[in-house]
Design a protein around this motif. Structure first.
Motif, PDB file in Angstrom:
ATOM      1  N   GLY A 127      53.743 -41.822   6.312  1.00 39.13           N
ATOM      2  CA  GLY A 127      52.650 -40.626   5.557  1.00 39.13           C
ATOM      3  C   GLY A 127      53.244 -40.424   5.148  1.00 39.13           C
ATOM      4  O   GLY A 127      55.037 -39.805   4.621  1.00 39.13           O
ATOM      5  N   SER A 128      52.378 -39.779   3.881  1.00 42.76           N
ATOM      6  CA  SER A 128      52.855 -38.803   2.527  1.00 42.76           C
ATOM      7  C   SER A 128      53.166 -37.495   2.858  1.00 42.76           C
ATOM      8  O   SER A 128      52.528 -36.907   3.529  1.00 42.76           O
ATOM      9  CB  SER A 128      51.991 -39.957   1.322  1.00 42.76           C
ATOM     10  OG  SER A 128      51.602 -40.439   1.085  1.00 42.76           O
ATOM     11  N   ARG A 129      53.417 -37.078   1.656  1.00 40.27           N
ATOM     12  CA  ARG A 129      53.268 -35.726   1.494  1.00 40.27           C
ATOM     13  C   ARG A 129      51.614 -35.564   1.206  1.00 40.27           C
ATOM     14  O   ARG A 129      51.444 -35.539  -0.222  1.00 40.27           O
ATOM     15  CB  ARG A 129      54.376 -35.317   1.094  1.00 40.27           C
ATOM     16  CG  ARG A 129      53.946 -33.328   0.188  1.00 40.27           C
ATOM     17  CD  ARG A 129      54.925 -33.297  -1.042  1.00 40.27           C
ATOM     18  NE  ARG A 129      54.906 -32.107  -1.582  1.00 40.27           N
ATOM     19  CZ  ARG A 129      55.311 -31.116  -1.717  1.00 40.27           C
ATOM     20  NH1 ARG A 129      56.220 -30.328  -1.633  1.00 40.27           N
ATOM     21  NH2 ARG A 129      54.158 -29.715  -2.838  1.00 40.27           N
ATOM     22  N   LEU A 130      50.635 -34.672   1.902  1.00 43.19           N
ATOM     23  CA  LEU A 130      49.452 -34.078   0.905  1.00 43.19           C
ATOM     24  C   LEU A 130      49.893 -32.801   1.014  1.00 43.19           C
ATOM     25  O   LEU A 130      50.359 -32.177   1.220  1.00 43.19           O
ATOM     26  CB  LEU A 130      48.543 -33.678   2.178  1.00 43.19           C
ATOM     27  CG  LEU A 130      48.172 -35.552   2.920  1.00 43.19           C
ATOM     28  CD1 LEU A 130      47.239 -35.506   4.002  1.00 43.19           C
ATOM     29  CD2 LEU A 130      47.813 -36.603   2.294  1.00 43.19           C
ATOM     30  N   VAL A 180      58.431 -38.269  13.395  1.00 43.94           N
ATOM     31  CA  VAL A 180      57.540 -37.477  13.646  1.00 43.94           C
ATOM     32  C   VAL A 180      56.901 -37.994  14.842  1.00 43.94           C
ATOM     33  O   VAL A 180      56.907 -39.587  15.105  1.00 43.94           O
ATOM     34  CB  VAL A 180      56.384 -36.960  12.589  1.00 43.94           C
ATOM     35  CG1 VAL A 180      57.232 -36.274  11.136  1.00 43.94           C
ATOM     36  CG2 VAL A 180      55.444 -38.155  11.506  1.00 43.94           C
ATOM     37  N   ASP A 181      55.448 -37.228  15.576  1.00 44.66           N
ATOM     38  CA  ASP A 181      55.066 -38.362  16.190  1.00 44.66           C
ATOM     39  C   ASP A 181      53.425 -39.433  16.057  1.00 44.66           C
ATOM     40  O   ASP A 181      53.539 -39.997  15.779  1.00 44.66           O
ATOM     41  CB  ASP A 181      54.052 -37.083  17.168  1.00 44.66           C
ATOM     42  CG  ASP A 181      55.171 -37.022  18.419  1.00 44.66           C
ATOM     43  OD1 ASP A 181      56.422 -37.451  18.841  1.00 44.66           O
ATOM     44  OD2 ASP A 181      55.339 -35.891  19.420  1.00 44.66           O
ATOM     45  N   TRP A 182      52.848 -38.505  14.543  1.00 44.57           N
ATOM     46  CA  TRP A 182      52.208 -39.388  13.804  1.00 44.57           C
ATOM     47  C   TRP A 182      51.823 -38.199  12.496  1.00 44.57           C
ATOM     48  O   TRP A 182      52.131 -37.181  11.994  1.00 44.57           O
ATOM     49  CB  TRP A 182      51.034 -38.901  14.491  1.00 44.57           C
ATOM     50  CG  TRP A 182      50.134 -37.514  15.560  1.00 44.57           C
ATOM     51  CD1 TRP A 182      50.342 -36.874  15.781  1.00 44.57           C
ATOM     52  CD2 TRP A 182      48.875 -36.813  14.749  1.00 44.57           C
ATOM     53  NE1 TRP A 182      49.604 -35.873  15.840  1.00 44.57           N
ATOM     54  CE2 TRP A 182      48.818 -35.942  15.463  1.00 44.57           C
ATOM     55  CE3 TRP A 182      48.038 -37.524  13.611  1.00 44.57           C
ATOM     56  CZ2 TRP A 182      47.355 -34.640  14.941  1.00 44.57           C
ATOM     57  CZ3 TRP A 182      46.974 -35.944  13.200  1.00 44.57           C
ATOM     58  CH2 TRP A 182      47.136 -35.051  13.567  1.00 44.57           C
ATOM     59  N   VAL A 183      51.169 -38.986  11.715  1.00 45.40           N
ATOM     60  CA  VAL A 183      50.910 -38.498  10.369  1.00 45.40           C
ATOM     61  C   VAL A 183      48.916 -38.697   9.936  1.00 45.40           C
ATOM     62  O   VAL A 183      48.844 -39.600  10.642  1.00 45.40           O
ATOM     63  CB  VAL A 183      51.185 -39.337   9.215  1.00 45.40           C
ATOM     64  CG1 VAL A 183      53.571 -38.708   9.129  1.00 45.40           C
ATOM     65  CG2 VAL A 183      51.570 -40.978   8.929  1.00 45.40           C
ATOM     66  N   ALA A 184      48.630 -37.632   8.752  1.00 50.90           N
ATOM     67  CA  ALA A 184      47.619 -37.532   8.691  1.00 50.90           C
ATOM     68  C   ALA A 184      46.702 -38.933   8.023  1.00 50.90           C
ATOM     69  O   ALA A 184      47.798 -39.789   7.495  1.00 50.90           O
ATOM     70  CB  ALA A 184      47.739 -36.115   8.145  1.00 50.90           C
ATOM     71  N   GLY A 185      45.805 -39.081   8.931  1.00 53.32           N
ATOM     72  CA  GLY A 185      45.732 -40.772   8.345  1.00 53.32           C
ATOM     73  C   GLY A 185      44.765 -40.313   7.052  1.00 53.32           C
ATOM     74  O   GLY A 185      44.451 -41.576   6.141  1.00 53.32           O
TER      75      GLY A 185
END
Length: 315
Positions: A127-130, A180-185
């Motif tokens: 996942g990216s840095r938002l 991490v466990d999860w990242v934002a979609g």
């Protein structure tokens, strides 16, 4: 300088009444479109001018495709429709890059993700840095939800938060890649093999918790998830749903349905009941303390009432 890595990448964007935002996102991507990088936009039966706006933009780009769904399939269903369409096109994608319509991609965002994935072949999701348009980082890497995280989220009491810091869902913002466990979609790159092992998104989630559930299924199948802050994507939070942290907008019923499905599917009825009791009682205490201290009310309208009605009375 980021070394160019050649993989086949299918970018997927699901739109619902955010045509202008989609065009804005596409503008930020157009420099990377080629025979190896294609974008598929699914319009979830918007019923506004989205189809016209997007069709006009993609008419001059042979590597961009628009699919019009007859019904609003939500985030999971829309992404699944796009990925099934990619297969039918005969495009063999090594990676699927999910992007929200309310994003604007910074330079080399995709290359940073691909570089990381090439160097870490055991990683399934990145996942990216938002961030805000001014570059301020948003929280976009998380732990899985639990009874203790529900307790902390409901109670919002400093001493309890400090005691439960290892169970808080939002993770501290990191400047280096972290597991991490999860990242934002809103910006999630997924290796093709993950879909081979896990399948597509669970389309019983209409919106919310679907990426959390998918990352959990991937982890169970041996595909960890990482946060890669070198990949930067601007996220205009809430522009596509209107629901944000701190927003007073009433939570839609599908938010409660998704939360319930996540706990029930992954932990069972007993755990769901504990999670409901933890959040409900904790939030009630928070509201009482809020009234006593005469603090400003920034909560979603009818949140406690809607939570109790849905989870305990199925209303």
């Amino acid at each position: 300088m980021v070394n160019k890595i050649n993989y086949n990448v299918a970018i997927v964007i699901v739109n619902y009444r955010t045509g202008e935002l989609v065009v804005n996102c596409l503008e930020s991507l157009k420099a990377i479109f080629n025979q190896s990088v294609k974008v598929v936009i699914v319009d979830n039966s918007s019923g506004d001018n989205s189809v016209d706006l997007i069709s006009n933009w993609i008419s001059n780009n042979e590597n961009a495709y628009l699919i019009c769904s007859e019904n609003n399939l939500g985030f999971s269903g829309g992404n699944n429709l796009a990925m099934e369409s990619v297969k039918k096109m005969g495009f063999s994608a090594d990676f699927i890059w999910l992007l929200n319509p309310d994003t604007f991609v910074r330079e080399n965002a995709l290359q940073h993700l691909l570089t990381f994935m090439q160097q870490n072949l055991q990683v399934g999701i990145a996942g990216s840095r938002l961030e805000d348009s001014d570059g301020k980082p948003q929280c976009s890497a998380f732990r899985f939800h639990s009874v203790l995280s529900e307790l902390d989220n409901g109670l919002r009491l400093g001493i309890i938060t400090r005691l439960l810091q290892n169970w808080q869902v939002p993770l501290p913002i990191s400047d280096v890649p972290v597991s991490v466990d999860w990242v934002a979609g809103a910006s999630m790159l997924i290796r093709k093999q993950v879909f081979d092992d896990v399948g597509l998104f669970d389309d019983k989630y209409f919106l919310y918790f679907e990426e959390t559930d998918f990352c959990l299924q991937a982890k169970k199948s041996g595909w960890p998830c990482w946060y890669v802050p070198a990949s930067r994507v601007v996220h205009f939070v809430g522009s596509s749903t209107g629901v944000t942290d701190g927003s007073k907008k009433r939570r839609p019923r599908y938010w409660f349905e998704s939360r319930q499905r996540y706990f029930l599917k992954n932990h069972g009825w007993h755990y769901l009941i504990l999670a409901n009791l933890a959040w409900g009682l904790a939030f009630l205490l928070f509201r009482i303390r809020q009234k006593i201290q005469n603090k400003q009310d920034n909560e979603s309208e009818f949140l406690l009432r809607d939570f109790v009605n849905f989870n305990f009375f199925n209303k």
